[in-house]
Design a protein around this motif. Structure first.
Motif, PDB file in Angstrom:
ATOM      1  N   GLY A   5       4.985  14.804   0.280  1.00  0.00           N
ATOM      2  CA  GLY A   5       4.178  13.827   1.007  1.00  0.00           C
ATOM      3  C   GLY A   5       2.912  13.397   0.293  1.00  0.00           C
ATOM      4  N   GLY A  65       2.697  12.094  -2.613  1.00  0.00           N
ATOM      5  CA  GLY A  65       2.906  10.920  -3.458  1.00  0.00           C
ATOM      6  C   GLY A  65       3.503  11.286  -4.804  1.00  0.00           C
ATOM      7  N   LYS A  66       4.202  12.402  -4.844  1.00  0.00           N
ATOM      8  CA  LYS A  66       4.799  12.893  -6.087  1.00  0.00           C
ATOM      9  C   LYS A  66       5.846  11.915  -6.631  1.00  0.00           C
ATOM     10  CE  LYS A  66       6.214  17.021  -5.327  1.00  0.00           C
ATOM     11  NZ  LYS A  66       7.592  17.484  -5.602  1.00  0.00           N
ATOM     12  N   THR A  67       6.785  11.534  -5.775  1.00  0.00           N
ATOM     13  CA  THR A  67       7.852  10.632  -6.209  1.00  0.00           C
ATOM     14  C   THR A  67       7.284   9.298  -6.675  1.00  0.00           C
ATOM     15  OG1 THR A  67       9.201  11.643  -4.481  1.00  0.00           O
ATOM     16  CG2 THR A  67      10.080   9.667  -5.520  1.00  0.00           C
ATOM     17  N   THR A  68       6.365   8.767  -5.881  1.00  0.00           N
ATOM     18  CA  THR A  68       5.741   7.487  -6.225  1.00  0.00           C
ATOM     19  C   THR A  68       5.023   7.585  -7.574  1.00  0.00           C
ATOM     20  OG1 THR A  68       5.387   7.169  -3.864  1.00  0.00           O
ATOM     21  CG2 THR A  68       4.201   5.699  -5.337  1.00  0.00           C
ATOM     22  N   LYS A  70      -3.759   8.127  -3.438  1.00  0.00           N
ATOM     23  CA  LYS A  70      -4.219   7.566  -2.162  1.00  0.00           C
ATOM     24  C   LYS A  70      -5.731   7.418  -2.082  1.00  0.00           C
ATOM     25  CE  LYS A  70      -0.130   9.633  -0.072  1.00  0.00           C
ATOM     26  NZ  LYS A  70       0.540  10.176   1.086  1.00  0.00           N
ATOM     27  N   ASP A 115      -7.176   4.779  -2.480  1.00  0.00           N
ATOM     28  CA  ASP A 115      -7.426   3.495  -1.827  1.00  0.00           C
ATOM     29  C   ASP A 115      -7.555   3.669  -0.320  1.00  0.00           C
ATOM     30  OD1 ASP A 115      -4.630   4.256  -2.252  1.00  0.00           O
ATOM     31  OD2 ASP A 115      -4.141   2.511  -1.032  1.00  0.00           O
ATOM     32  N   GLY A 127      -4.186   7.436  -8.159  1.00  0.00           N
ATOM     33  CA  GLY A 127      -3.339   6.484  -7.442  1.00  0.00           C
ATOM     34  C   GLY A 127      -4.204   5.662  -6.504  1.00  0.00           C
ATOM     35  N   GLY A 176      -2.872   2.840  -4.648  1.00  0.00           N
ATOM     36  CA  GLY A 176      -2.039   1.955  -3.846  1.00  0.00           C
ATOM     37  C   GLY A 176      -0.578   2.345  -3.958  1.00  0.00           C
ATOM     38  N   GLU A 177       0.257   1.685  -3.171  1.00  0.00           N
ATOM     39  CA  GLU A 177       1.672   2.048  -3.139  1.00  0.00           C
ATOM     40  C   GLU A 177       2.491   1.322  -4.204  1.00  0.00           C
ATOM     41  OE1 GLU A 177       2.010   1.462   1.435  1.00  0.00           O
ATOM     42  OE2 GLU A 177       3.315   3.143   0.906  1.00  0.00           O
TER      43      GLU A 177
END
Ligand code: GDP
Length: 303
Positions: free
Chosen positions: A112, A114-117, A256, A258, A281, A283-284
């Motif tokens: 959750g 944001g590892k994959t992203t 995250k 942002d 990071g 943004g998405e």
């Protein structure tokens, strides 16, 4: 530009509070220092690093009797910049050329965050630089993790080495590195499972992944990148503590930023764990990952 946009929330909020604390004051007195302490803690800098910063400011106030509130900004900036650790170890998106092939990055962190992203964004950036990238789906515990990574791999146009859910993550890592060596690929990025509830298992799993890769090349992985969610404050500190106990973390990606008014977590974690912040990071989107630049970061924090 993106950085300014991404960090707007943290910067305006920090500076607003600081300005309020010093309004109508000409000197940095105990009250201003108390307010500063409160503001830093509220910005998720963490208690230890906050006290360190306030102590340093206190010392400089004591040294220079003309030190006024108008200089506080500048001095605070200097002290925070000194504390932040940038990555100097190489393996950067723009300098991976000078490194042994393949450059292997093992990515760790709780689900959750944001590892994959982050893996997807990194792969995209390396590819943009003309590098060939192989991804490894080492989080075999969740089918969704493999599928999500596949979506990113397809989107970026890189190969994903995967096995069935429940298979041995070390076996996936071995296959991934071996495949990269065969293809003469530049970069390997391996995902790992993000379950913290069983610390012994986590430690064993990460050690085994490393051991197996080292059969191919003894100095692997070249980088262990811990991904933390910058909007989770104390949780991010706790995760950093657990992961640094479980394995040797060489760099941080803080996501995250942002979505938070508390970018201070970057300062506190870098200082507390003495690990360089390599990426942030903001943004998405696929381009919303930046190499961390501490001067730029502090600038935007104080803007
Ligand atoms: P994982 O479980 O750690 O692999 O997490 P994911 O990569 O699936 O990310 C979880 C959620 O966070 C997704 O909705 C992502 O789009 C989002 N996310 C990741 N990085 C960032 C970031 O830097 N900023 C924002 N706003 N969202 C992010």
């Amino acid at each position: 530009e993106t950085l300014d946009k991404g960090l707007e929330k943290s910067s305006s909020s920090f500076l607003n509070k600081l300005s309020k604390a010093i309004v109508g004051k000409s000197k940095v007195d105990d009250e201003v220092l108390d307010d500063l302490e409160e503001i830093l803690i509220a910005s998720d800098v963490g208690v230890d690093t906050t006290l360190k910063i306030v102590e340093r400011i206190e010392k400089r106030v004591a040294q220079d009797k003309y030190f006024g509130t108008d200089e506080l900004n500048k001095i605070l900036r200097e002290e925070i910049t000194t504390l932040l650790i940038e990555s100097e170890k190489g393996g950067n998106i723009d300098s991976v050329d000078s490194l042994p092939k393949p450059y292997v990055i093992m990515v760790v962190g709780v689900n959750g965050v944001g590892k994959t992203t982050t893996i997807g964004k990194l792969a995209a950036q390396f590819k943009k630089e003309g590098k060939s990238v192989v991804l490894g789906a080492g989080d075999t515990f969740r089918a969704a993790a493999i599928d999500q990574l596949q979506i990113w791999a397809d989107r970026v146009g890189v190969t994903l080495i995967r096995q069935n859910m429940g298979s041995d993550p070390a076996s996936v890592a071995y296959d991934t590195v071996q495949s990269a060596v065969k293809q003469n690929a530049d970069v390997v990025i391996i995902d790992t499972a993000g379950r913290l509830h069983n610390k012994v298992n986590l430690m064993n799993e990460l050690s085994k992944i490393k051991r197996v890769m080292q059969k191919i090349k003894p100095d692997l992985p070249n980088e262990v990148l811990l991904v933390l969610d910058g909007s989770t404050g104390q949780n991010a500190f706790e995760q950093a503590k657990q992961f640094t106990k479980a394995t040797e973390v060489t760099a941080l990606a803080i996501t995250k930023l942002d979505g938070t008014a508390k970018g201070g977590v970057v300062i506190g974690i870098s200082d507390q764990f003495q690990i360089p912040v390599k990426y942030i990071g903001v943004g998405e989107g696929i381009d919303d990952l930046q190499m961390f630049d501490k001067v730029e970061f502090v600038d935007s924090f104080f803007k």
